[in-house]
Design a protein around this motif. Structure first.
Motif, short mmCIF file in Angstrom:
data_model
loop_
_atom_site.label_atom_id
_atom_site.label_comp_id
_atom_site.label_asym_id
_atom_site.label_seq_id
_atom_site.Cartn_x
_atom_site.Cartn_y
_atom_site.Cartn_z
N TYR A 181 4.74 -10.21 6.14
CA TYR A 181 3.40 -9.75 5.94
C TYR A 181 3.39 -8.54 4.97
N LEU A 182 4.09 -8.65 3.93
CA LEU A 182 3.99 -7.81 3.08
C LEU A 182 2.51 -7.67 2.24
N GLY A 183 1.98 -9.08 2.21
CA GLY A 183 0.82 -9.17 1.42
C GLY A 183 -0.17 -8.71 2.12
N ALA A 184 -0.37 -8.80 3.57
CA ALA A 184 -1.26 -8.50 4.47
C ALA A 184 -1.31 -6.75 4.51
N TRP A 185 -0.11 -6.25 4.30
CA TRP A 185 0.04 -4.67 4.25
C TRP A 185 -0.50 -4.17 3.09
N ARG A 186 -0.34 -4.63 1.96
CA ARG A 186 -1.03 -4.43 0.70
C ARG A 186 -2.42 -4.55 0.80
N ARG A 187 -3.18 -5.65 1.37
CA ARG A 187 -4.37 -5.65 1.56
C ARG A 187 -5.03 -4.80 2.65
N LYS A 188 -4.30 -4.11 3.42
CA LYS A 188 -4.74 -3.06 4.27
C LYS A 188 -4.59 -1.91 3.57
#
Length: 217
Positions: A181-188
């Motif tokens: 979920y690193l991609g989701a973290w960056r979007r957040k």
């Protein structure tokens, strides 16, 4: 008992012909082979060096233009020599990173001496936060003395086990995320443009003070 599809004409409970025997033997061998390959892949991905490289590639893509990730080095500063497992230079800030290659049930606290990685009480690791804080304290005065006192340095822990999505509960610490979920973290938490700095200059200063510990960055 008979079933349709691939098993048409074959009795599930009895082997009547040599063809039936060969079919079942090949089916069993195929299952064993697939199981072996899956376990081998999981064990490979759980190797610390493999997990480190996988995470480094992902972070570099998420850090913006010019982002760099350094692994396994010692930084020689005014405070002495400080070992690093991973340092991520993103466009807006820097992160001292700890990668956990294996563990699906990670639990502990920011002040505890150890963290649990799974169901077994013996499956533990040393709390990485004190080491990350030491790295942060070594970086800040070095950067400040070089004219980059505005750069923020934050700790980041990444759970990189690919067997299943890790679950975690670390009391007193929230900057822990899964590789998946690193991609989701960056979007957040998108890159903060007002904090951008000259990544090339900062990386050059860091590389001047680096001594290799192991694999190259």
């Amino acid at each position: 008992m008979r079933v349709n599809g691939w098993f048409d004409g074959i009795n599930v409970w009895k082997i009547h012909t040599l063809g039936d025997l060969i079919f079942y033997v090949l089916l069993i061998l195929l299952g064993v082979l697939i199981f072996f390959l899956v376990i081998r892949r999981i064990n490979h991905n759980r190797r610390p060096d493999v997990a480190l490289k996988r995470v480094a590639r992902r972070l570099k893509r998420l850090g913006g233009k010019g982002s760099q990730v350094y692994t396994n080095f010692t930084l020689r500063t005014f405070a002495g020599d400080t070992p690093f497992e991973m340092l991520w230079v993103a466009r807006d800030k820097m992160y001292v990173v700890k990668v956990i290659p294996q563990g699906t049930r990670i639990a502990g606290s920011s002040t505890g001496s150890t963290w649990r990685l799974g169901g077994s009480v013996n499956d533990t690791m040393k709390n990485p936060l004190p080491a990350l804080e030491n790295q942060r304290r070594a970086l800040l005065p070095y950067l400040s003395a070089k004219g980059f006192e505005e750069i923020m340095v934050e700790p980041l822990v990444i759970c990189a086990d690919t067997y299943e999505t890790p679950r975690f509960k670390i009391d007193g610490f929230t900057s822990i995320y899964t590789y998946k979920y690193l991609g989701a973290w960056r979007r957040k938490f998108p890159l903060a443009r007002r904090l951008f700095f000259d990544v090339d200059k900062v990386c050059a200063l860091l590389e001047e003070a680096m001594l290799p510990n192991g694999p190259a960055k």
